[in-house]
Design an enzyme around this catalytic site. Structure first.
Site, PDB file in Angstrom:
ATOM      1  N   ASN A  89       0.823  -1.199   0.000  1.00 54.73           N
ATOM      2  CA  ASN A  89       0.000   0.000   0.000  1.00 54.73           C
ATOM      3  C   ASN A  89       0.867   1.263   0.000  1.00 54.73           C
ATOM      4  O   ASN A  89       0.987   1.939  -1.021  1.00 54.73           O
ATOM      5  CB  ASN A  89      -0.929  -0.028   1.222  1.00 54.73           C
ATOM      6  CG  ASN A  89      -1.997   1.039   1.168  1.00 54.73           C
ATOM      7  OD1 ASN A  89      -1.862   2.018   0.448  1.00 54.73           O
ATOM      8  ND2 ASN A  89      -3.060   0.853   1.923  1.00 54.73           N
ATOM      9  N   ASP A  90       1.498   1.524   1.118  1.00 53.30           N
ATOM     10  CA  ASP A  90       2.248   2.775   1.240  1.00 53.30           C
ATOM     11  C   ASP A  90       3.384   2.899   0.224  1.00 53.30           C
ATOM     12  O   ASP A  90       3.701   3.991  -0.228  1.00 53.30           O
ATOM     13  CB  ASP A  90       2.823   2.899   2.655  1.00 53.30           C
ATOM     14  CG  ASP A  90       1.722   2.901   3.701  1.00 53.30           C
ATOM     15  OD1 ASP A  90       0.661   3.497   3.426  1.00 53.30           O
ATOM     16  OD2 ASP A  90       1.915   2.302   4.766  1.00 53.30           O
ATOM     17  N   VAL A  91       3.981   1.758  -0.158  1.00 54.73           N
ATOM     18  CA  VAL A  91       5.144   1.808  -1.058  1.00 54.73           C
ATOM     19  C   VAL A  91       4.762   2.105  -2.502  1.00 54.73           C
ATOM     20  O   VAL A  91       5.626   2.260  -3.355  1.00 54.73           O
ATOM     21  CB  VAL A  91       5.972   0.503  -0.989  1.00 54.73           C
ATOM     22  CG1 VAL A  91       6.524   0.285   0.404  1.00 54.73           C
ATOM     23  CG2 VAL A  91       5.163  -0.693  -1.443  1.00 54.73           C
TER      24      VAL A  91
ATOM     25  N   ALA B  53       0.942   2.404   7.598  1.00 59.46           N
ATOM     26  CA  ALA B  53       1.211   3.769   8.040  1.00 59.46           C
ATOM     27  C   ALA B  53      -0.079   4.577   8.171  1.00 59.46           C
ATOM     28  O   ALA B  53      -0.064   5.712   8.615  1.00 59.46           O
ATOM     29  CB  ALA B  53       2.172   4.465   7.079  1.00 59.46           C
TER      30      ALA B  53
END
Lengths: 483, 113
Positions: free
Chosen positions: A403-405, A444
């Site tokens: 997700n965050d990456v 995050a």
């Protein structure tokens, strides 16, 4: 002199151990030689441990009556500690590896702290320099022990949320200061011979207590997403503590091994922090990782769900697919199914590659290991800087459990907590499929603009189940298997 | 002849300096794909602390020293054995699809410091 022969043997084996550690770590720098690297280092450890029992020939007269008991205790401790750790290390699931490493690391820190405690309680340090180094090793070892245990608890889900209170950093600073003051007082009392205000054993206990509390307080507020960096810091710290205690015990093998790990761990920590585009100080002190930011901001568009089977068939007819795996894949135990799907695509002539973000998973390089476990050859696996330009030429980017990456906000949204972090350019592919359990946010806790893009479709479901459906759909075409 | 080792002051600092430099350079060559096994591998290496624990325990002369020394060996042995077990397990999993790809794959991930 009867002690010369044992001294000679211990000296030689320790020298050999130090060499084997360095040589073993060097061999670990390539996947081809890495397994032999750990074997070489293990050999060094084994001979050093065996030779260390020759210290029985050099103990002082005062210790001699206890020698038989001490040897027995040492053997029991070795068998017990080594046996349990070996068994748990063999048993643990690969997804739980980061917390296991944290735990073993804490044990090393604890051992260094305990050695310092024996020296301090026995008042064995000779001279101010040795005393100060003993205290420093004790402090670092104790912080590493309690900090690693908290890191383990966070990664294992025992502690769910980062614990933060107002003025926490001031409290931390005070505890650190108290530890240093007590340590300084111990050094002063020992050197000057002045009668201490409180008895020495209590003073030493207080010193260790403060250091342990500091480790806990320092780690508690740090978010789960930052734990890899934290474990790496504690790994370096334990190395440093071991090196310091090596100096106190006048054992160069400990000094070298400890310092090598101290330096290596520091480098690794810096690399990881760099991969997240943050400084180490930022990780430790600014406490990012809170699910506090819920604002959707200026995100346009909507989430467009599709069936897993349709997505699978679309990829079967694509010519280039890049897969971005994340921790969600591992949590669903979907690696095996993923590789099965990849083999189907490859059989149909699709060019498939894996793109791994430096901080994918809960530990740097964890995704590489998890894919390797599933049998994915590592020449299909590419790191961020090697593959990022290829997304623009890819037909499909398949994001599974990450997700965050892949959040484009890191490139554009200055208010985003991950702004500036290098990300995988999955949004540049012609088509993006995101496999996700639900509409929740990443580790995050940030909304992902990628999911709302025009070229993006969501495939909801457990990664393993979704991949199973994709495999079925592609097999149903009957073409892939034949090709 | 005497083989006892004494290291004081600057000699110790030289050892520390050279060891730190060696660690930095050696790890500097490790590709990102191996970072987890490496972290675990270096974690194993500082398990050598168990040798210091054995030394402290063998030289213990009070019950307090014995019990703390026992703890030191126990924890140190756990660090060493556990570190080896997980590192070895992880490294055994790395495979190549074609042997001649091995060199190329490695060269593709040069270290950037």
């Amino acid at each position: 002199m009867s002690t010369i022969i044992p001294q000679l043997i211990i000296g030689t084996t320790d020298l050999a151990a130090a060499f084997l550690f360095l040589y073993g770590l060097k061999r670990m720098s390539s996947p081809v030689t890495a397994p032999s690297g750990i074997f070489v280092a293990g050999l060094g450890m084994l001979v050093a441990i065996l030779a260390s029992f020759l210290y029985v020939f050099s103990v002082s007269a005062a210790t001699r009556p206890h020698l038989a008991v001490n040897v027995g205790l040492a053997l029991v401790a070795l068998a017990l500690g080594g046996g349990i750790a070996w068994w748990s290390g063999r048993k643990v699931a690969l997804t739980a590896m980061p917390q296991m490493v944290a735990l073993y690391n804490g044990m090393g820190g604890g051992a260094a702290g305990a050695i310092a405690a024996v020296e301090l309680f026995g008042n064995k340090a000779q001279g101010l320099a040795q005393l100060v180094v003993t205290l420093l090793g004790a402090l670092i070892g104790a912080v590493s022990l309690s900090g690693s245990v908290i890191a383990w608890a966070k990664l294992d889900g025992v502690i769910k949320k980062p614990l933060r209170v107002r003025g926490q950093q001031a409290v931390n600073a005070l505890v650190m200061l108290a530890t240093l003051v007590v340590g300084g007082y111990i050094a002063f009392v020992t050197q000057s011979g002045v009668e201490p205000l409180i008895p020495m054993p209590e003073l030493i206990t207080l010193f260790f207590g403060c250091a342990l509390v500091f480790g806990v307080l320092m780690t508690l507020p740090i978010g789960g997403a930052d734990m890899p960096v934290v474990i790496s810091i504690y790994n370096a710290l334990t190395g440093l503590a071991v090196g310091f205690e090596g100096f106190v015990l006048q054992n160069p093998a400990l000094m070298i091994a400890g310092m090598v790990v101290g330096a290596a761990g520091t480098l690794l920590t810096l690399l990881m922090a760099k991969a997240m585009n943050r400084s180490v100080g930022n990780v430790v002190f600014t406490n990012f990782g809170t699910p506090a930011k819920h604002k959707l901001g200026n995100i346009k568009g909507s989430l467009k769900p599709v069936e897993a089977g349709d997505a699978g068939i679309f990829m079967r007819y694509a010519s280039k697919v890049i897969i971005v795996p994340g921790y969600g894949l591992a949590a669903a135990q979907g690696q095996q199914k993923l590789y099965e799907f990849v083999k189907l695509l490859q059989a149909a002539g699709v060019d498939v590659k894996f793109a791994i973000h430096p901080v994918a998973g809960r530990m740097p390089g964890q995704m590489d290991v998890l894919l390797a476990e599933a049998g994915v050859p590592y020449d299909l696996i590419f790191q961020l800087e090697d593959i990022n330009d290829q997304f623009a030429g890819a037909d499909v980017a398949l994001v599974i459990g990450a997700n965050d990456v892949v959040n484009p906000a890191a490139r554009t949204d200055k208010s985003s907590p991950i702004y500036g972090m290098p990300i995988l350019n999955a949004d540049k592919a012609k088509k993006v499929y995101v496999v996700k359990r639900g509409e929740g946010k990443g580790y995050a806790g940030i909304v992902n603009a990628l999911f709302y893009g025009d070229n993006c479709n969501m495939v909801y479901g457990d990664a393993q189940a979704v991949l199973g459906k994709m495999i079925e759909a592609v097999k149903g075409l009957g073409l892939a298997a034949a090709a | 002849m005497d083989f006892a080792i004494t290291m004081t002051g600057f000699v110790a600092l030289y050892v520390f300096m050279l060891a730190a430099f060696a660690g930095w350079v050696i790890i500097g060559g490790v590709p990102a794909i191996l970072h987890t096994p490496l972290m675990s591998g270096s974690n194993f290496v500082h398990g050598i602390v168990v040798v210091g624990g054995i030394f402290a325990l063998l030289n213990a002369s009070t019950v307090l020293e014995q019990s703390i020394g026992f703890g030191a060996v126990l924890l140190g042995a756990g660090n060493a054995a556990g570190g080896y077990a997980v590192t070895d397990r992880m490294l055994a999993m790395f495979q190549v699809s074609h042997p001649h790809h091995a060199k190329r794959a490695h060269a593709k991930h040069p270290k950037k410091v």
